[in-house]
Design an enzyme around this catalytic site. Structure first.
Site, PDB file in Angstrom:
ATOM      1  N   GLY A 213       0.949  -1.568  -0.468  1.00 32.42           N
ATOM      2  CA  GLY A 213      -0.533  -0.459   0.101  1.00 32.42           C
ATOM      3  C   GLY A 213       0.964   1.256  -0.245  1.00 32.42           C
ATOM      4  O   GLY A 213       0.140   2.579   0.691  1.00 32.42           O
ATOM      5  N   SER A 214       1.654   0.973  -0.191  1.00 36.13           N
ATOM      6  CA  SER A 214       3.148   2.437  -0.656  1.00 36.13           C
ATOM      7  C   SER A 214       2.657   3.512  -1.776  1.00 36.13           C
ATOM      8  O   SER A 214       2.307   4.636  -1.196  1.00 36.13           O
ATOM      9  CB  SER A 214       4.268   1.634  -0.798  1.00 36.13           C
ATOM     10  OG  SER A 214       4.566   2.027  -2.280  1.00 36.13           O
TER      11      SER A 214
ATOM     12  N   HIS B 148       0.768   1.210 -13.429  1.00 39.56           N
ATOM     13  CA  HIS B 148       1.614   0.167 -13.964  1.00 39.56           C
ATOM     14  C   HIS B 148       3.598   0.391 -14.026  1.00 39.56           C
ATOM     15  O   HIS B 148       3.342   1.674 -14.322  1.00 39.56           O
ATOM     16  CB  HIS B 148       0.958  -0.408 -14.752  1.00 39.56           C
ATOM     17  CG  HIS B 148       1.605  -2.065 -15.640  1.00 39.56           C
ATOM     18  ND1 HIS B 148       1.402  -3.268 -15.508  1.00 39.56           N
ATOM     19  CD2 HIS B 148       2.756  -1.654 -16.025  1.00 39.56           C
ATOM     20  CE1 HIS B 148       1.967  -3.337 -15.773  1.00 39.56           C
ATOM     21  NE2 HIS B 148       2.661  -3.381 -16.696  1.00 39.56           N
TER      22      HIS B 148
ATOM     23  N   THR C 104      -9.332   0.384 -18.748  1.00 34.89           N
ATOM     24  CA  THR C 104     -10.774   0.052 -20.111  1.00 34.89           C
ATOM     25  C   THR C 104     -10.452  -1.778 -20.099  1.00 34.89           C
ATOM     26  O   THR C 104      -9.251  -2.636 -18.849  1.00 34.89           O
ATOM     27  CB  THR C 104     -10.159   0.082 -21.158  1.00 34.89           C
ATOM     28  OG1 THR C 104      -8.941   0.313 -21.514  1.00 34.89           O
ATOM     29  CG2 THR C 104     -10.033   2.002 -21.387  1.00 34.89           C
TER      30      THR C 104
HETATM   31  C1  GRF Z   1       3.140  -1.234  -7.406  1.00 31.68           C
HETATM   32  O1  GRF Z   1       4.809  -1.601  -7.669  1.00 31.68           O
HETATM   33  C2  GRF Z   1       2.440  -0.850  -8.329  1.00 31.68           C
HETATM   34  O2  GRF Z   1       2.785  -0.074  -9.866  1.00 31.68           O
HETATM   35  C3  GRF Z   1       1.986  -2.623  -9.152  1.00 31.68           C
HETATM   36  O3  GRF Z   1       1.996  -2.594  -7.740  1.00 31.68           O
HETATM   37  C4  GRF Z   1       3.178  -2.290  -6.508  1.00 31.68           C
HETATM   38  C5  GRF Z   1       1.946  -2.310  -5.711  1.00 31.68           C
HETATM   39  O4  GRF Z   1       2.449  -1.624  -4.563  1.00 31.68           O
HETATM   40  N1  GRF Z   1       0.837  -2.286  -9.341  1.00 31.68           N
HETATM   41  P1  GRF Z   1       1.794  -0.804  -2.933  1.00 31.68           P
HETATM   42  O5  GRF Z   1       0.902  -1.910  -2.373  1.00 31.68           O
HETATM   43  O6  GRF Z   1       1.813   0.527  -3.414  1.00 31.68           O
HETATM   44  O7  GRF Z   1       3.125  -0.348  -1.947  1.00 31.68           O
END
Ligand code: GRF
Length: 214
Positions: A12-13, A106, A138
């Site tokens: 959840g960062s 992403h 989408t």
């Molecule tokens: C991030 O690298 C995000 O781009 C991908 O999953 C990871 C999640 O990290 N979809 P966090 O849980 O937000 O720390």
């Protein structure tokens, strides 16, 4: 106030970066995880944000899970739903329900490397530049209109962890920025299938980070 619901599956960062950004006009009304052990739930609780778990393993099908998730989300009257490391493929019905108000981050420069293990695949491909993308969702996975991207160099000696860490710093910059633009009502979907940010110059939006010392 625009109501924002954030969906997570783990650490959840990115959710944390969005909460900490204290975006004017945005209220984070709920954090929802599909995993009861998601680390990010603790942060939400500490910040008095309503947190909920919809465990996908309790549902017989993807459709049933998505329907339960949507019902919970709709209870918070969201203006925006933010996928922040939410590791479930969503059904077309779910995606259509939130069309134009569903964002994802992403960890690659889309359209390169959709799907999983992006950092490993970037290293294997020998790209010199890698990065991250925030896009509208989408039905086709990791394919929607791009809101903002940030690029980082791939440095000699990089491994998956070092590259992921460099990209993550940029994720934490661009996701709050994208949410801010959305909340300000400045994101426009263009006929060509892209995104225009009202009030920004026509130039490229994002950051290319110059090479740094390894
Ligand atoms: C991030 O690298 C995000 O781009 C991908 O999953 C990871 C999640 O990290 N979809 P966090 O849980 O937000 O720390």
């Amino acid at each position: 106030m625009k109501h924002v619901v954030i969906l997570i599956s783990g650490r959840g960062s990115n959710m944390e970066a969005i909460v900490r950004a204290q975006i004017p006009g945005a209220r984070i009304v709920a954090v929802i995880s599909n995993r009861p052990d998601a680390g990010g739930l603790e942060f939400a609780a500490r910040h008095s944000i309503a947190s909920q778990v919809v465990d996908h393993r309790a549902f017989p099908s993807r459709e049933a899970f998505d329907a339960a998730l949507a019902e919970l989300i709709d209870g918070f009257s969201p203006d925006l739903v933010v996928l922040a490391g939410f590791m479930r493929v969503l059904t077309d019905a779910f995606v259509s329900r939130y069309a134009g108000r569903l964002l994802n981050i992403h960890p690659s420069l889309l359209p390169s490397f959709p799907g999983l293990h992006t950092h490993r695949r970037a290293l294997e491909a020998g790209v010199r530049v890698h990065g991250t993308t925030v896009h509208f969702v989408t039905p086709t996975l990791d394919c929607g209109p791009i809101v903002i991207q940030a690029a980082v160099p791939v440095l000699p000696g990089d491994d998956e962890a070092s590259l992921a860490a460099r990209v993550l710093v940029q994720e934490h910059r661009i996701y709050p920025q994208a949410v801010r633009w959305f909340v300000e009502g400045r994101l426009r979907l263009t006929e060509a299938g892209g995104v225009r940010v009202e009030g920004e110059s026509d130039g490229p939006i994002g950051w290319t980070v110059p090479p740094v010392e390894a």
